[in-house]
Scaffold this motif. Structure first.
Motif, PDB file in Angstrom:
ATOM      1  N   GLU A   1     112.954 127.265   9.191  1.00 56.80           N
ATOM      2  CA  GLU A   1     112.563 127.796   7.890  1.00 56.80           C
ATOM      3  C   GLU A   1     112.067 129.232   8.005  1.00 56.80           C
TER       4      GLU A   1
ATOM      5  N   ALA B   1     116.986 133.480   0.939  1.00 53.19           N
ATOM      6  CA  ALA B   1     115.697 133.325   0.255  1.00 53.19           C
ATOM      7  C   ALA B   1     114.808 134.537   0.507  1.00 53.19           C
TER       8      ALA B   1
ATOM      9  N   GLN C   1     113.449 137.047  -2.142  1.00 55.71           N
ATOM     10  CA  GLN C   1     112.005 136.811  -2.243  1.00 55.71           C
ATOM     11  C   GLN C   1     111.683 135.519  -2.998  1.00 55.71           C
ATOM     12  N   TRP C   2     112.531 134.538  -2.787  1.00 51.01           N
ATOM     13  CA  TRP C   2     112.278 133.216  -3.363  1.00 51.01           C
ATOM     14  C   TRP C   2     111.742 132.313  -2.256  1.00 51.01           C
ATOM     15  N   PRO C   3     110.997 131.273  -2.617  1.00 48.20           N
ATOM     16  CA  PRO C   3     110.578 130.316  -1.586  1.00 48.20           C
ATOM     17  C   PRO C   3     111.789 129.567  -1.011  1.00 48.20           C
ATOM     18  N   PHE C   4     111.622 129.163   0.215  1.00 45.22           N
ATOM     19  CA  PHE C   4     112.711 128.449   0.891  1.00 45.22           C
ATOM     20  C   PHE C   4     112.160 127.189   1.549  1.00 45.22           C
TER      21      PHE C   4
ATOM     22  N   ARG D   1     105.544 135.672   4.413  1.00 42.81           N
ATOM     23  CA  ARG D   1     105.187 136.780   3.527  1.00 42.81           C
ATOM     24  C   ARG D   1     103.988 137.583   4.037  1.00 42.81           C
TER      25      ARG D   1
ATOM     26  N   ARG E   1     103.129 129.626  -2.808  1.00 39.23           N
ATOM     27  CA  ARG E   1     104.165 129.193  -3.763  1.00 39.23           C
ATOM     28  C   ARG E   1     104.589 127.744  -3.540  1.00 39.23           C
ATOM     29  N   ARG E   2     104.112 127.171  -2.441  1.00 37.84           N
ATOM     30  CA  ARG E   2     104.470 125.775  -2.155  1.00 37.84           C
ATOM     31  C   ARG E   2     103.209 124.937  -2.199  1.00 37.84           C
TER      32      ARG E   2
ATOM     33  N   GLY F   1     115.342 137.868   6.478  1.00 46.04           N
ATOM     34  CA  GLY F   1     115.751 138.251   5.127  1.00 46.04           C
ATOM     35  C   GLY F   1     114.818 139.277   4.502  1.00 46.04           C
ATOM     36  N   ILE F   2     113.508 139.081   4.710  1.00 44.54           N
ATOM     37  CA  ILE F   2     112.550 140.010   4.112  1.00 44.54           C
ATOM     38  C   ILE F   2     112.617 141.374   4.797  1.00 44.54           C
TER      39      ILE F   2
ATOM     40  N   THR G   1     105.451 127.862   5.787  1.00 43.40           N
ATOM     41  CA  THR G   1     106.245 128.943   6.388  1.00 43.40           C
ATOM     42  C   THR G   1     106.532 130.057   5.391  1.00 43.40           C
ATOM     43  N   ASP G   2     106.571 129.692   4.115  1.00 47.37           N
ATOM     44  CA  ASP G   2     106.822 130.703   3.092  1.00 47.37           C
ATOM     45  C   ASP G   2     105.643 131.684   3.055  1.00 47.37           C
TER      46      ASP G   2
ATOM     47  N   VAL H   1     113.816 133.555   7.061  1.00 45.19           N
ATOM     48  CA  VAL H   1     113.117 134.198   5.944  1.00 45.19           C
ATOM     49  C   VAL H   1     112.541 135.540   6.406  1.00 45.19           C
TER      50      VAL H   1
END
Lengths: 381, 261, 319
Positions: C95, B134, B138-141, C71, C180-181, C102-103, C66-67, C99
């Protein structure tokens, strides 16, 4: 020789194991056993998942697998539960006759509902006076303006009263002995059919075993299955396949009893030691495991030969005879390993023993199997 | 809707610990009985169910050699529409970043609206790949989903947060979700299903097929050895017959004041 | 000097334990990133322990998104390049950490149990196969920042790390980072049913119980002990017991005096829900079950034999 299952067969085995573990509940099994009830719900689900009649062609409701894949499923089912396994295995009993000898209309009418869980089948071969010796039947079928009229009594019929049809072996020419026998498919709704109980039995409590009386039952011409006068040979050919299934039932039942005994001896302590640590226990386990593996090997061999179109009645008989023996011995030894608990219903192995015992009897006793084997060896095969 | 589900094969833990073998000073994983990771089963069921309900297409992907076709075939038999086997990036096949990199390639090529993974794998217990994927996309997870619905515009995800609490959230596509046990009851693999997909070819996709360039400047953690944890490090294991053990445990409980309150 | 950045999750009661990991890297610079819609308390809590506190204050962080957190934090990590980025392996940690990895492209290490410096290398341990094996990895500390999640309960908050009061820096949340959530509802799945959180005696059941009817043996023992029944996750997933009885990271946290486990393997997800120092008795057929690593007293054997015996003896005591 290849002793490995191929990928697809492994998937089938796994699917059967998952299904059995998910659906066969011990408490439910004990209840069904006690109340002599058929595991209807599980049977319907098994059909939905395609386990029953998986060896039928796809257009007749099956998945076009062979005797071997079917044996794998039967083994896994009986391993998880000897009673439920046997009940599911016999859901399609005698349908191979339709499969081998029927015309398309018959296959459509009689195979599809069995595969889809809409009907149970039964085979009516044994008679009160003719058990192992079926060379002459007292049940007769005579020509009738509307087709045939059947009269006689069949006994020890699995699924009696529950089946939607019976595959019946009849004498159509009383003077021709085994060459005067023919097979019929008789719907259970035909007037003149009466089912009676044969009394309490040792095992197989979830399936019915009964006596079926055919009192001048009239069936249409189309009820004839296969060729007139070939009934005896058809039954033998059928047994060459169904006995493999019984052998698989025996292997699974043996394995199931063994699994339970193994688990028990690893947990139970006596004289401050796990009983699995005693050599006497270890030797028993070794013998049991060896018997099961041998039984499995010859059962798989018989099934492979059948699927290759090279049915060997001798190997089939050896498989049924030896697997059935293994099941009875292993289940009996399992009871012994559990001692007093083994004798208790709650611990299941006594049920496995009782369910194992039938495999030495039905679809040809062990003695009949030995006749087949001896006959074949003496002929130099 | 397009749903991609990511699968991993793991040793069959149901069959005891025979696959863990002490070799010299370390424990090696020696297994030839692989099964679908338990959490991935929930992911497959969720994917198949969403497509049954809303239409669209589902795809299963797994990274590895031909052996992983087993779990892909299982997903197909359960009703997933298609499957890709992804060629591993390099020899260090277990590196989460590399796995996520391959999966990213599959996602950018196939363009799903939703990616579902198992919350973690029962072997490594890491739970890293879905989140890294994710992050890279760059997508929400959302991790540990216990409920997953599509309301026509967005996904409604119920998932575990802390202390037995769950939250219900609304998130637009595309996103990555990891499936917690209890999300659903995975269907059985049916015989008809196995038959239906038996002859299906499962295409293999390499880096070029997925328009992926090799992962640059990635530093891996160095895999050292495995060992068994010291058994019963803290517990006093009672000895003797069951009856003797029970007497001892009662004694210990008494000493602890369990029966005085 | 090494630089350690602690990502403190708002609801994480174990986040101070991360200082125990930082201690292994002493002397080191400790930075703590805190999140919330009001950071006052959190700031006070961390001030004595950190060199620098990075505060992320935003309404979206009232419930820990967490999203959003990942970020806003990731660019800071890319700038700061700490040697180690630590967070607890809680549910939100599961979570957040990957992430971030990944970023940023920094490698991740999940569920760390132990870290040590050995022959010039940093070695970290984690459990695999549900605790059946421990797997060690060499961390490339110094080559690249490493994102690491730490299993709650594995490290102790150090008695003292000599830090002067931390510098506090309120971080700006960039505009290009819309949430986004959308949080709709908070659900307390354990609110219905028995509350075992205050129970002083618990009998916990696990996968050794193979079907619902078998629960009776444990229920009966619980009754004799005047205890409540607790459960691991699988039995709750099966629908055999209410969610409110599930102990663990996804269930409730309990704080009993006696915790008696019956057929519980002892995964950390379950054991992580036990607080305080209860007397733990474990019954399991597998001598290698991880539960024996937590228990005070263990019995290896068949629960269907041992549990009824235990019940009889307890009843004899006439408690």
């Amino acid at each position: 020789m290849d002793f490995e299952l191929n990928k697809e067969q492994k998937e089938i085995q796994k699917a059967a194991r998952d299904f059995a573990r998910g659906e066969f509940d011990k408490e439910l099994a004990l209840q069904l056993e006690e109340q002599h009830r058929y595991p209807t719900e599980i049977w319907k689900k098994a059909c939905k998942e395609g386990f029953i009649g998986m060896h039928f062609p796809i257009r007749f409701g099956g998945s076009d697998y062979g005797c071997f894949e079917n044996a794998l499923v039967v083994e896994e089912f009986c391993r998880q539960d000897s009673g439920i396994g046997a009940a599911l295995m016999t859901a399609h009993f005698a349908t191979e006759n339709v499969l081998f000898f029927g015309i398309d209309e018959q296959k459509e009418r009689y195979l599809i509902p069995v595969a889809e869980g809409d009907s149970l089948s039964a085979g009516a071969f044994t008679e009160p006076e003719h058990g192992s010796d079926i060379t002459c039947m007292s049940t007769v079928a005579e020509l009738h303006p509307k087709g045939w009229m059947i009269h006689g009594v069949k006994t020890f019929i699995t699924n009696a009263g529950m089946a939607d049809y019976y595959v019946v072996l009849c004498q159509t020419d009383p003077n021709a002995g085994h060459k005067g026998q023919s097979m019929f498919i008789v719907d259970s709704t035909c007037p003149g059919i009466q089912v009676s109980d044969v009394g309490a039995k040792m095992g197989l409590h979830m399936v019915t075993t009964g006596e079926v009386h055919f009192k001048n039952v009239v069936v249409p011409k189309e009820a004839l299955l296969g060729k007139e006068g070939r009934g005896f040979y058809q039954v033998l050919q059928f047994f060459d396949h169904s006995r493999i299934e019984v052998a698989a039932q025996a292997v699974g039942t043996a394995q199931g009893a063994f699994d339970r005994a193994l688990r028990y001896v690893q947990g139970r302590e006596q004289f401050s030691k796990k009983i699995a640590q005693f050599q006497v226990t270890q030797h028993k386990l070794a013998e049991m495991a060896t018997k099961i593996e041998l039984a499995r090997l010859i059962t798989y061999k018989a099934a492979k030969l059948a699927d290759a179109g090279k049915v060997d009645p001798k190997i089939t008989a050896m498989a049924k005879f030896s697997a059935a023996r293994a099941a009875v011995e292993v289940a009996s030894e399992s009871i012994q390993l559990l001692g007093g608990y083994g004798y208790m219903t709650e611990f299941e192995v006594e049920r496995f023993y009782r369910d194992a015992r039938i495999t030495e009897i039905y679809e040809g006793t062990s003695e009949i199997q030995k006749n087949v084997i001896a006959g074949s060896v003496l002929k130099g095969n | 809707m397009k749903v991609m589900v990511c699968l991993k094969q793991v040793p069959d833990a149901g069959e005891g610990e025979a696959f863990l073998q002490q070799v010299g000073e370390e424990v090696q994983v020696a297994c030839d009985d692989w099964v679908l990771n338990e959490w991935d089963g929930f992911a497959v069921e969720a994917a198949v169910h969403l497509i049954e309900e809303h239409g669209g297409e589902s795809m299963a992907v797994s990274i590895g050699d031909e052996a992983v076709e087993g779990v892909l075939r299982r997903a197909l038999a359960m009703g997933v529409d298609q499957a890709w086997r992804l060629q591993p990036d390099s020899n260090s096949a277990d590196d989460s970043m590399r796995l996520a990199h391959s999966l990213m390639g599959a996602a950018l090529t196939w363009k799903p609206d939703l990616i579902i993974c198992g919350a973690m794998a029962s072997d490594s217990g890491n739970g890293l790949v879905p989140g890294i994927l994710a992050g890279k996309l760059q997508w929400p997870f959302v991790a540990l989903a216990t409920g997953l619905k599509w309301d026509g515009k967005s996904f409604l995800v119920r998932h575990e947060i802390h202390q037995g609490m769950e939250s219900l959230e609304k998130i637009g596509a595309p996103l990555v979700v990891s499936a917690q046990s209890g999300l659903n009851q995975p269907r059985y693999v049916s015989i008809r299903g196995i038959r239906r997909v038996a002859k299906r070819e499962i295409p293999m996709k390499n880096m070029a097929d997925l328009s992926l360039s090799p992962l640059q400047n990635h530093v891996e953690l160095v895999d050292l050895k495995r060992r068994f944890p010291p058994s019963g490090a803290h517990a006093e294991i009672l000895q003797g017959s069951p009856q003797e053990q029970i007497s001892q445990v009662i004694q210990r409980m008494r000493e602890q004041g369990v029966f005085t309150s | 000097m090494k630089k350690v950045l602690i990502v403190a999750q708002p609801e994480d009661s174990c986040s101070m334990e991360l200082l125990g990991v930082a201690e292994v890297f002493q002397p080191c610079l400790i930075q703590v990133a805190i999140f919330g819609d009001d950071l006052k308390l959190s700031k006070e809590k961390w001030t004595p322990w950190a060199d620098r506190i990075l505060g992320f204050e935003h309404p979206q962080l009232q419930w820990f998104d967490t999203d959003f957190a990942a970020r806003v934090l990731a660019p800071v990590l890319l700038e700061e390049m700490p040697d180690l980025i630590l967070t607890s392996r809680t549910n939100p940690g599961l979570e957040l950490l990957p992430v971030l990895s990944g970023i940023t492209g920094f490698p991740a290490f999940s569920d760390c149990l132990r870290v040590r410096f050995e022959d010039g290398d940093w070695i970290a341990d984690k459990a695999e196969f549900e605790g059946k094996v421990i797997h060690s990895f060499r961390l490339p500390v110094g080559e690249v920042p490493i994102c690491m999640s730490v299993r709650p309960g594995s490290f102790q908050t150090p008695a003292a790390i000599q830090k002067k009061a931390a510098d506090y820096q309120l971080m700006s949340v960039p505009d290009h980072c819309p949430p986004r959530r959308e949080f709709l509802e908070l659900l307390d799945s354990s609110a219905e049913g028995v509350d075992i959180r205050k129970s002083k005696r618990l009998v916990a059941v696990g996968r050794g119980i193979e079907d619902q009817e078998q629960l009776e043996v444990a229920e009966s023992l619980a009754k004799a002990l005047n205890a409540e029944l607790a459960s691991t996750r699988p039995l709750v997933d099966q629908g055999w017991l209410e969610k409110s009885r599930q102990v663990g990271t996804s269930g409730v946290t309990v704080n009993p005096d006696l915790y008696l486990t019956v057929g519980v393997s002892g995964s950390f997800q379950h054991m992580g829900g036990i607080q305080g120092k209860p007397f733990i008795v474990a019954i399991n057929r597998d001598p290698k079950a991880p539960v024996f690593n937590y228990a005070n007293v263990g019995m290896v054997g068949d629960l269907f034999e041992l549990v009824p015996l235990l019940e009889q003896e307890i009843l004899k005591l006439g408690e």
